[in-house]
Motif scaffolding. Sequence first.
Motif, mmCIF file in Angstrom:
data_model
loop_
_atom_site.group_PDB
_atom_site.id
_atom_site.type_symbol
_atom_site.label_atom_id
_atom_site.label_comp_id
_atom_site.label_asym_id
_atom_site.label_seq_id
_atom_site.Cartn_x
_atom_site.Cartn_y
_atom_site.Cartn_z
ATOM 1 N N SER A 265 -1.236 -1.009 -4.258
ATOM 2 C CA SER A 265 -1.885 0.204 -4.953
ATOM 3 C C SER A 265 -1.526 0.644 -6.136
ATOM 4 N N ASP B 211 -6.711 8.413 3.629
ATOM 5 C CA ASP B 211 -7.125 7.455 4.555
ATOM 6 C C ASP B 211 -6.314 7.807 5.862
ATOM 7 N N THR C 159 0.692 -1.364 -0.106
ATOM 8 C CA THR C 159 -0.093 0.038 -0.098
ATOM 9 C C THR C 159 0.837 1.212 0.088
ATOM 10 N N PHE D 120 -8.908 5.828 1.074
ATOM 11 C CA PHE D 120 -7.766 5.489 -0.090
ATOM 12 C C PHE D 120 -8.322 6.211 -1.365
#
Length: 396
Positions: A40, A240, A11, A264
């Motif tokens: 991501s 986030d 991420t 996100f």
Amino acid sequence: MHVLYIVGQSTGGLPHYAAELANSVANSAEVTVFKPTETSADDLFCDDIELVNAFDPIGISMPGLYKLDINPLNIFRGLYSYSAVKEIEQYDPDVIHDSTGIFPQVKFFAKLHDVDDYPFVTTRHEVPVSRFSLARPPVLIEEILNLTIPALDEDRTVVHTKRQKEVLVSRGFDADGVVVIPHGAYSVFGGVEDIDREPEENTLLFFGNIVPPKGLDTLVDAVEILRETIPDVNLIIAGDGQLPSRVRKTIERYPDNFEVHRRFIPNDEVKEFFARTTVVVMPYRDQSGTKGHSGVLSTAFSFGKPVVASTASEFPEQVEDEGCGLVVPPENPTRLASALETVLRDEAARSEMSQNCVRMSELLSWDSVAQQYLDVYSALAGAHESGGKQAVLRTP
């Protein structure tokens, strides 16, 4: 030449860095990427790259750590899955590069399975001046874990600024083994040429993870001050994380001045947030570290957006010295509000800052960054073929 990248995080912005670099290097070399099954940046890798879903998602994110929103079993599975680095031998690369910061699980399994017998390059995006500072608990834990793992035989360590190199050399790294390559300006989200609308007047953007080191509370306080002289100022918060209770109360008190997207932000939505923005704000706390980069800053460069940042890390050199915006001391909402008012009210200055941001994005193109990496890879591969790994001894 065959370059194999290891992605050590699923991420945040580090997978984006890996994608940008791998895409550009793929124009000149064969590229394989060992990555988690979900990252991501999964939709950003180009078709010329061989993607190997080698690892499980780790289940650790910076916002999650601060919220204590973690699942120990998922974390264990994710960390243990990096034992799959032993499969790298089947791909027989000329160079291995961990471009995401040599996390402990990569270090442990790479050493266990002798992956560092290949020419091995790492990129360290953040270099704490004090390795064991209490200012950032997640970084402290990572550094402590690293002490328990034998040092990797790294051939080259890449950092983004001269200051980062100085810190590593002061720790005992060989200066010849540390290479400075600047962080590229992200292009995967688009650029200034892709924006077909005017920014919304007096609109600020805080983009990225909402965690204490990013200083969102200082910015919210600054907006409360700024609304006295610019009543229609609007702060977009997009990222986030957990909003501190004091921040939530301020936002609730002035709902017309804040727009919150606490999630996100998918890659295909990034452009729209930056397109709407007049000024990008980065009010980071002084963390006694050298980030040497910011994914938010490089995205602002790509979209030609003026920046107001704190003096933390290398932002004075990257923002103010380059004419891309203004910097102010961290945790000073009055000074931050004053700087924001200056930029918002001066259209001519904003235009010049925007042009300088575009200039920086061109200077920091990924083609240029990739070529510097390719020079490093070629030198190491050549030395390896001639019979010597020529590794430089590293400290943990």
